[in-house]
Design an enzyme around this catalytic site. Structure first.
Site, PDB file in Angstrom:
ATOM      1  N   ARG A  79      11.445   3.674   3.528  1.00 53.63           N
ATOM      2  CA  ARG A  79      10.890   2.649   4.656  1.00 53.63           C
ATOM      3  C   ARG A  79      12.279   1.970   4.953  1.00 53.63           C
ATOM      4  O   ARG A  79      12.807   1.681   4.015  1.00 53.63           O
ATOM      5  CB  ARG A  79       9.944   1.679   3.873  1.00 53.63           C
ATOM      6  N   LYS A 116      25.637  -4.311  -2.171  1.00 56.74           N
ATOM      7  CA  LYS A 116      27.155  -4.299  -2.593  1.00 56.74           C
ATOM      8  C   LYS A 116      27.843  -3.512  -1.078  1.00 56.74           C
ATOM      9  O   LYS A 116      28.917  -3.051  -1.028  1.00 56.74           O
ATOM     10  CB  LYS A 116      27.492  -3.383  -3.521  1.00 56.74           C
ATOM     11  N   ARG A 168       0.709  -1.321   0.086  1.00 52.47           N
ATOM     12  CA  ARG A 168       0.089   0.041  -0.055  1.00 52.47           C
ATOM     13  C   ARG A 168       1.000   1.261   0.079  1.00 52.47           C
ATOM     14  O   ARG A 168       0.550   2.099  -0.635  1.00 52.47           O
ATOM     15  CB  ARG A 168      -0.955   0.155   1.274  1.00 52.47           C
ATOM     16  N   THR A 169       1.889   1.260   0.911  1.00 53.68           N
ATOM     17  CA  THR A 169       2.708   2.615   1.113  1.00 53.68           C
ATOM     18  C   THR A 169       3.473   3.257  -0.218  1.00 53.68           C
ATOM     19  O   THR A 169       3.311   4.167  -0.825  1.00 53.68           O
ATOM     20  CB  THR A 169       3.448   2.706   2.111  1.00 53.68           C
ATOM     21  N   HIS A 223       5.345   5.918  11.743  1.00 55.97           N
ATOM     22  CA  HIS A 223       4.761   5.693  10.256  1.00 55.97           C
ATOM     23  C   HIS A 223       3.661   7.197   9.915  1.00 55.97           C
ATOM     24  O   HIS A 223       2.737   6.710  10.154  1.00 55.97           O
ATOM     25  CB  HIS A 223       4.127   4.621  10.291  1.00 55.97           C
TER      26      HIS A 223
HETATM   27  C1  NCD Z   1       1.920  -1.200   8.305  1.00 58.41           C
HETATM   28  C2  NCD Z   1       3.235  -0.949   8.475  1.00 58.41           C
HETATM   29  O1  NCD Z   1       4.386  -1.300   7.295  1.00 58.41           O
HETATM   30  O2  NCD Z   1       3.763  -0.334   9.488  1.00 58.41           O
HETATM   31  N1  NCD Z   1       1.366  -1.316   6.939  1.00 58.41           N
HETATM   32  C3  NCD Z   1       0.960  -0.087   6.198  1.00 58.41           C
HETATM   33  O3  NCD Z   1       1.999   0.651   5.796  1.00 58.41           O
HETATM   34  N2  NCD Z   1      -0.145   0.022   5.762  1.00 58.41           N
HETATM   35  C4  NCD Z   1       1.501  -2.174   9.104  1.00 58.41           C
HETATM   36  C5  NCD Z   1       1.982  -3.572   9.019  1.00 58.41           C
HETATM   37  O4  NCD Z   1       2.976  -3.939   8.483  1.00 58.41           O
HETATM   38  O5  NCD Z   1       1.628  -4.370   9.853  1.00 58.41           O
END
Ligand code: NCD
Length: 266
Positions: free
Chosen positions: A101, A80, A51-52, A129
């Protein structure tokens, strides 16, 4: 401007982003302005994402921009031995904004310090997040027209859930907002919002839980159930058609919020 922690945004910033997101949500796709034409976003993902990463990419494309998709750093020079600082500085040579991320809490703050372009934290280990929090709040606000005075129950892997950590920071700053935390969901207290999360096995958590017919029967008619997804067993499929199930709406809101956020930051 960076977005590392949700506390980087004050209430006025959040309201401004919500207003933009509302406009995008109302518009037909062909009417979006191409205001990010010539802008490039780099998705730099050290952990899996559906999703993100996809909603950031779609947001950018909807506004006429482009995306460098490093959705799996194992195919980059990270394999590397390149460190986070060099990787972030490198991406800054080619793009206008980095969506990162990463695996460790604190990585995003460090990366923002060394980055030459705005950096958005898309989840740093079990830290924060913040963009998920924007879409979570937007979803709650759309339903209840307020945040204050609501009772929100968090269930699941609270310790490791970065989405809960960021959302709690906002609720904590608000007066009169109750939030309760429960791990095993034996009994769910009457609430306006039930915010469920999965058990994060990759961070060493164990156990499982599931919403039952009995829980659901005891939930107020006007309550909503949210989940950042991915889900495992916590929400059975039969609940998806219940009007209180708001998780697909929540994920769709992620697109409008990220469009709004990118126009705001760029
Ligand atoms: C979450 C995350 O990656 O923190 N997912 C997201 O970004 N919608 C939740 C999760 O990984 O459980």
């Amino acid at each position: 401007m960076n977005l590392v922690s949700i506390t980087d945004f004050n209430e006025r910033d959040i309201i401004a982003v919500f207003q933009l997101a509302k406009d995008y949500k109302k518009q037909q796709k062909h009417k979006y302005s191409r205001k990010l034409r010539n802008k490039i976003l780099a998705n730099l993902f050290y952990e899996p994402s559906t999703r993100t990463s996809s909603s950031f990419a779609a947001a950018m494309y909807n506004l006429g921009g482009s995306v460098i998709p490093i959705n799996d750093v194992t195919y980059s020079s990270v394999t590397k031995g390149e460190n986070l600082e060099d990787t972030v500085k490198t991406m800054g040579c080619f793009c206008d904004v980095i969506v990162l991320r990463s695996q460790n809490a604190g990585d995003a703050a460090f990366a923002a310090e060394v980055s030459t372009v705005p950096l958005i934290n898309a989840g740093d280990g079990n830290g924060e997040h913040p963009t998920q929090t924007l879409l979570d709040l937007f979803t709650i606000y759309e339903k209840f027209k307020k945040i204050e005075g609501l009772t929100i129950t968090f269930a699941g892997d609270i310790e490791n859930s970065r989405t809960i950590h960021s959302l709690k920071k906002v609720l904590h700053a608000k007066n009169n907002c109750n939030y309760l935390e429960t791990y095993d969901v034996e009994t769910l207290p009457p609430s306006d919002v039930y915010y469920l999360t999965r058990v994060q096995r990759e961070r060493g958590s164990t156990g499982s839980y599931q919403l039952t017919k009995e829980h659901v029967d005891n939930m107020p008619k006007e309550s909503i159930v949210m989940h950042p997804f991915p889900r495992n067993d916590e929400i059975p499929k039969w609940f998806d058609s219940d009007p209180r199930a708001h998780y697909f709406e929540q994920m769709q809101n992620g697109l409008w919020i990220r469009m709004a956020l990118l126009s705001w930051i760029l």
